[in-house]
Motif scaffolding. Structure first.
Motif, mmCIF file in Angstrom:
data_model
loop_
_atom_site.group_PDB
_atom_site.id
_atom_site.type_symbol
_atom_site.label_atom_id
_atom_site.label_comp_id
_atom_site.label_asym_id
_atom_site.label_seq_id
_atom_site.Cartn_x
_atom_site.Cartn_y
_atom_site.Cartn_z
ATOM 1 N N GLY A 185 0.701 -1.082 0.016
ATOM 2 C CA GLY A 185 -0.038 -0.029 -0.130
ATOM 3 C C GLY A 185 0.942 1.347 0.000
ATOM 4 N N VAL A 186 1.887 1.280 0.760
ATOM 5 C CA VAL A 186 2.772 2.467 0.838
ATOM 6 C C VAL A 186 3.503 2.605 -0.561
ATOM 7 N N HIS A 187 3.685 1.820 -1.502
ATOM 8 C CA HIS A 187 4.203 1.885 -2.535
ATOM 9 C C HIS A 187 3.235 2.503 -3.544
ATOM 10 N N LYS A 188 2.039 2.473 -3.265
ATOM 11 C CA LYS A 188 0.830 3.039 -4.177
ATOM 12 C C LYS A 188 0.653 4.410 -3.600
ATOM 13 N N SER A 189 0.548 4.704 -2.408
ATOM 14 C CA SER A 189 0.600 6.029 -2.007
ATOM 15 C C SER A 189 1.785 6.930 -2.368
ATOM 16 N N ASP A 190 2.880 6.107 -2.647
ATOM 17 C CA ASP A 190 3.949 7.001 -2.958
ATOM 18 C C ASP A 190 3.692 7.076 -4.458
ATOM 19 N N LEU A 191 3.245 6.236 -5.072
ATOM 20 C CA LEU A 191 3.236 6.434 -6.789
ATOM 21 C C LEU A 191 2.257 7.335 -6.815
ATOM 22 N N ILE A 192 1.083 7.453 -6.374
ATOM 23 C CA ILE A 192 0.005 8.448 -6.955
ATOM 24 C C ILE A 192 0.372 9.886 -6.545
ATOM 25 N N ARG A 193 1.033 10.012 -5.444
ATOM 26 C CA ARG A 193 1.493 11.293 -5.140
ATOM 27 C C ARG A 193 2.570 11.705 -6.112
ATOM 28 N N TYR A 194 3.172 10.887 -6.426
ATOM 29 C CA TYR A 194 4.438 10.990 -7.799
ATOM 30 C C TYR A 194 3.858 11.440 -9.032
ATOM 31 N N LEU A 195 2.923 10.650 -9.413
ATOM 32 C CA LEU A 195 2.216 10.611 -10.795
ATOM 33 C C LEU A 195 1.458 11.971 -10.820
ATOM 34 N N LEU A 196 0.703 12.330 -10.064
ATOM 35 C CA LEU A 196 -0.170 13.559 -9.862
ATOM 36 C C LEU A 196 0.644 14.706 -9.595
ATOM 37 N N SER A 197 1.801 14.605 -9.048
ATOM 38 C CA SER A 197 2.142 15.990 -8.430
ATOM 39 C C SER A 197 1.394 16.555 -7.322
ATOM 40 N N ASP A 198 0.941 15.737 -6.255
ATOM 41 C CA ASP A 198 -0.096 16.496 -5.511
ATOM 42 C C ASP A 198 -0.196 15.541 -4.169
ATOM 43 N N GLU A 199 -0.754 16.006 -3.388
ATOM 44 C CA GLU A 199 -0.733 15.407 -1.976
ATOM 45 C C GLU A 199 -2.227 14.951 -1.584
ATOM 46 N N LEU A 321 4.098 7.445 3.920
ATOM 47 C CA LEU A 321 3.928 6.665 5.143
ATOM 48 C C LEU A 321 2.720 7.371 5.890
ATOM 49 N N ALA A 322 2.616 8.803 5.905
ATOM 50 C CA ALA A 322 1.440 9.363 6.585
ATOM 51 C C ALA A 322 -0.087 8.964 5.737
ATOM 52 N N VAL A 323 0.134 8.686 4.771
ATOM 53 C CA VAL A 323 -1.138 8.242 3.742
ATOM 54 C C VAL A 323 -1.812 6.727 4.623
ATOM 55 N N ILE A 324 -0.747 5.939 4.722
ATOM 56 C CA ILE A 324 -0.981 4.553 5.178
ATOM 57 C C ILE A 324 -1.407 4.626 6.895
ATOM 58 N N LEU A 325 -0.560 5.530 7.615
ATOM 59 C CA LEU A 325 -0.957 5.628 8.711
ATOM 60 C C LEU A 325 -2.234 6.165 8.896
ATOM 61 N N ALA A 326 -2.817 7.137 8.190
ATOM 62 C CA ALA A 326 -4.067 7.758 8.105
ATOM 63 C C ALA A 326 -5.127 6.890 7.845
#
Length: 339
Positions: A185-199, A321-326
């Motif tokens: 899951g943390v791979h995907k939270s990092d990927l979506i942040r990267y692809l979208l240049s968004d938080e 990581l913050a996305v996963i912890l949330a």
């Protein structure tokens, strides 16, 4: 250029299949030490590479004083090993999830900063050729804004990957802290942040143990994400995709859709609203079944060789990581969590 002396702490599957082979073929690296509580594993690798073996990372840091350290331990040790290595003056590449808590992540970043060393997190999804190409297409503006998305990562579970099989630390909560979410899951939270240049702005998580026996570690998660841009989507992590490993992302945009990792031949398919279709064969995404060069080791070594801060920094790892912890907080409280 002076050869970079690297020590590997933790000699399990990720070290054996990714870190060590990729260091071994990098001309700028000499592997000088291996650390594992199962000393036989460290000894075997030390014999192969003419290095030294240790059961204790503290002893290794004191004796070897490496230039850089790869932290490939169970999750609960990521922070303490990283901080010790940084305090010993070594640059650090730490596997994901970078830490078990936000406080640990902050302490790791502080230790690296205080000691003037680099901290990089092993979020290899950013470096996979299809994801690099997808990012370039999105940044070109041809698809317009991303409106909705889904991103998924699933496989049969770590028992087929870990060197210890069903007896792996992945299934012991005190060592793993989190299961499929920390692994995938943390791979995907990092990927979506990267692809979208968004938080990520808000998270709702549905996380549980659905099928893995004799463990209470999470084996499945489905999360709803709202980005700061307003885009909404789903993030899925699973250890129960028993037939059909998946690492795919679909982005529905103003001007069309981009499909990543959904086709066995063309890793990226762009379908525009005007009827045109672009198909890109740009190299595979690495899977447990078919290993590809991660790119992480070369990127880390390049940072050290050129004295350039890593793009996948501790700060970036902390945000993912913050996305996963949330999501875990959402599961526990039944609330939507704002970041």
């Amino acid at each position: 250029m002076t050869t970079i002396r690297v020590a590997v702490v933790g000699c399990g599957a990720i070290a054996q299949r990714r870190h060590i082979p990729e260091y071994a073929v990098n001309p700028n690296v000499t592997l000088v030490a291996f650390v594992d509580p199962v000393l036989e594993r460290a000894n075997k690798l030390a014999d192969e590479f003419g290095a030294k073996a240790f059961a204790s990372y503290e002893e290794m840091l004191n004796e070897i004083k490496p230039d850089a350290v790869s932290v490939c331990t169970p999750n609960y040790l990521h922070a303490q090993v990283t901080i010790a290595a940084a305090n010993a003056g070594a640059h650090v590449l730490v596997e994901k999830p970078m830490a078990s808590t936000d406080e640990e992540a902050a302490a790791m970043i502080e230790a690296a900063s205080k000691n003037g060393v680099y901290l990089m997190v092993g979020h290899n999804q950013r470096l996979m050729p299809p994801h690099v190409k997808a990012k370039a297409i999105l940044d070109s503006g041809v698809l317009g804004r991303v409106l909705t998305f889904r991103t998924s990562f699933g496989h049969p579970g770590p028992e087929g990957w870990s060197v210890d099989g069903k007896g792996s630390w992945f299934f012991r909560r005190e060592e793993a802290i989190m299961g499929a979410m920390g692994d995938l899951g943390v791979h995907k939270s990092d990927l979506i942040r990267y692809l979208l240049s968004d938080e990520v702005a808000q998270v709702t998580g549905f996380i549980g143990t659905l099928d893995k026996k004799d463990t209470d570690i999470d084996d499945n998660a489905t999360c709803l994400l709202r980005m700061k841009s307003g885009a909404i989507g789903t993030l899925v992590a699973s250890w129960t995709y028993y037939k059909g490993e998946d690492n795919s992302t679909v982005l529905w945009c103003e001007n069309g859709v981009m499909k990543i990792g959904t086709d066995p031949h063309d890793q990226i398919i762009v379908e525009l609203r005007n009827g045109s279709v672009e198909r890109h064969n740009v190299g595979a995404i690495s899977t447990n079944e078919k290993q590809q060069t991660s790119g992480v080791i070369d990127a880390f070594v390049e940072c050290l060789a050129t004295n350039t801060p890593p793009s996948i920094s501790g700060e970036e790892g902390r945000k993912s990581l913050a996305v996963i912890l949330a999501a875990f907080e959402s599961q526990a409280t039944g609330k939507v969590i704002s970041l």
